[in-house]
Design an enzyme around this catalytic site. Structure first.
Site: not given
Ligand code: SER
Length: 317
Positions: A11, A142
């Site tokens: 990633g 998330y």
């Molecule tokens: N960069 C991530 C996102 O935009 C945030 O942790 O999901």
């Protein structure tokens, strides 16, 4: 001797962290855990790699056993925008996957790095200079998994003595591997388009202010928190860290100093805008500064300068 497994090794962060750790601890001692994303040749050729799905606890345990792993950097995760499209998958990977990692760490005595995020905050959190300890009522799946992940990691430390540590990453800007499925991805895409086509259509409003950090600082912070003297840590999961706070308008102005003809237009993605609007404008990272001497090297102009230079070379190849 450290024997390290990095999950999510192909990633955006994992691909660079794996190489960084290999340089520091020896190529043979850092196993690249890959799953869906294809790893680069560089990653495959420079050290061991293994297919690892963190949702499969027995396969994960077998990898930890096979390579005698004692440190896990658990980077495999579904990011915010993908998480809103598929919340069930986000829960499975981000929570069940983390639970499996923590259980194996408990059984096999591994220390664990657990990434959290600015997404662990919500609309009721103070927006500016967000404190280390504050309201965390995240409203994205998330974010929910990040808050739960922070609590679970602290629990494994307190209850079972597992050495868990984490950072609340801001948006990470880099030129090696593209991010995927995040809300802060615009801050990477904008550079590719500025250099390739001279124009970019941004999916967030011009004044959407969020914390960001350049990859070298992200790598430095990640390893430093894991190397920090444990007796000095009052917090563990997870430390606010930041380098600068920026919005699309400000980032565009900074890029224009290098590419004056660069043009940005806006087509707002309502889902991503709502996600970004629920996150802080800027974090207070004084706990990280106090407890393990955190200090970023790149401010906004320094990051933009380096990003344009390095990405231009990469895109010419
Ligand atoms: N960069 C991530 C996102 O935009 C945030 O942790 O999901």
């Amino acid at each position: 001797m450290k024997r390290i497994l990095v999950t999510g090794s192909a990633g955006q962060i994992g691909s660079e962290l794996t190489m960084f750790l290999r340089e520091k601890y020896g190529n043979e001692n850092v196993v690249a855990g890959i799953h869906r994303t294809q790893p680069s040749e560089k990653l495959k050729e420079s050290g061991p790699f293994e297919t690892v799905d963190c949702r499969n606890s027995s396969a994960l345990a077998a990898t930890v056993e096979k390579f005698k792993i004692n440190v896990i950097y658990h980077l495999a995760a579904v990011l915010s925008a993908t998480g809103e499209k598929n919340p069930q998958l986000a829960w499975e990977v981000n929570i069940n996957g983390l639970y499996n990692v923590l259980e194996i760490a408990r059984e096999k005595n591994c220390s664990v790095f657990v990434p959290s995020s600015i997404a662990a905050f919500g609309p009721e959190t103070p927006k500016d200079k967000t404190p280390q300890d504050t309201i965390q009522r995240a409203t994205t799946m998330y974010g929910v998994t990040k808050v739960a992940g922070e609590l679970l990691s602290d629990y494994y430390h307190k209850r079972f003595g597992v050495d868990t540590r984490g950072l609340r990453y801001p948006g990470i800007i880099s030129y090696e591997t593209l991010p995927g499925g995040g809300t802060t991805d615009y801050a990477v895409e904008i550079f590719y388009e500025a250099i390739k086509t001279g124009k970019y259509t941004c999916f967030l409003k011009p004044d959407t202010t969020l914390d960001m950090m350049y990859m070298p600082d992200c790598l430095k912070a990640t390893v430093e928190v894991m190397e920090a003297d444990s007796s000095k840590l009052e917090h563990r999961n997870a430390f606010n860290v930041t380098a600068f706070s920026v919005n699309p308008d400000l980032l565009t102005s900074e890029i224009k100093k290098h590419i004056p003809s660069f043009k940005v237009s806006y087509e707002i993605d309502e889902v991503k805008q709502a996600i970004a609007d629920s996150w802080p404008n800027s974090l207070d990272d004084s706990a990280a500064k106090k407890e393990w001497n955190w200090k970023p090297d790149y401010d906004l102009p320094a990051m933009v300068n380096d990003m344009i230079e390095k990405l231009s070379i990469k895109l010419k190849k």
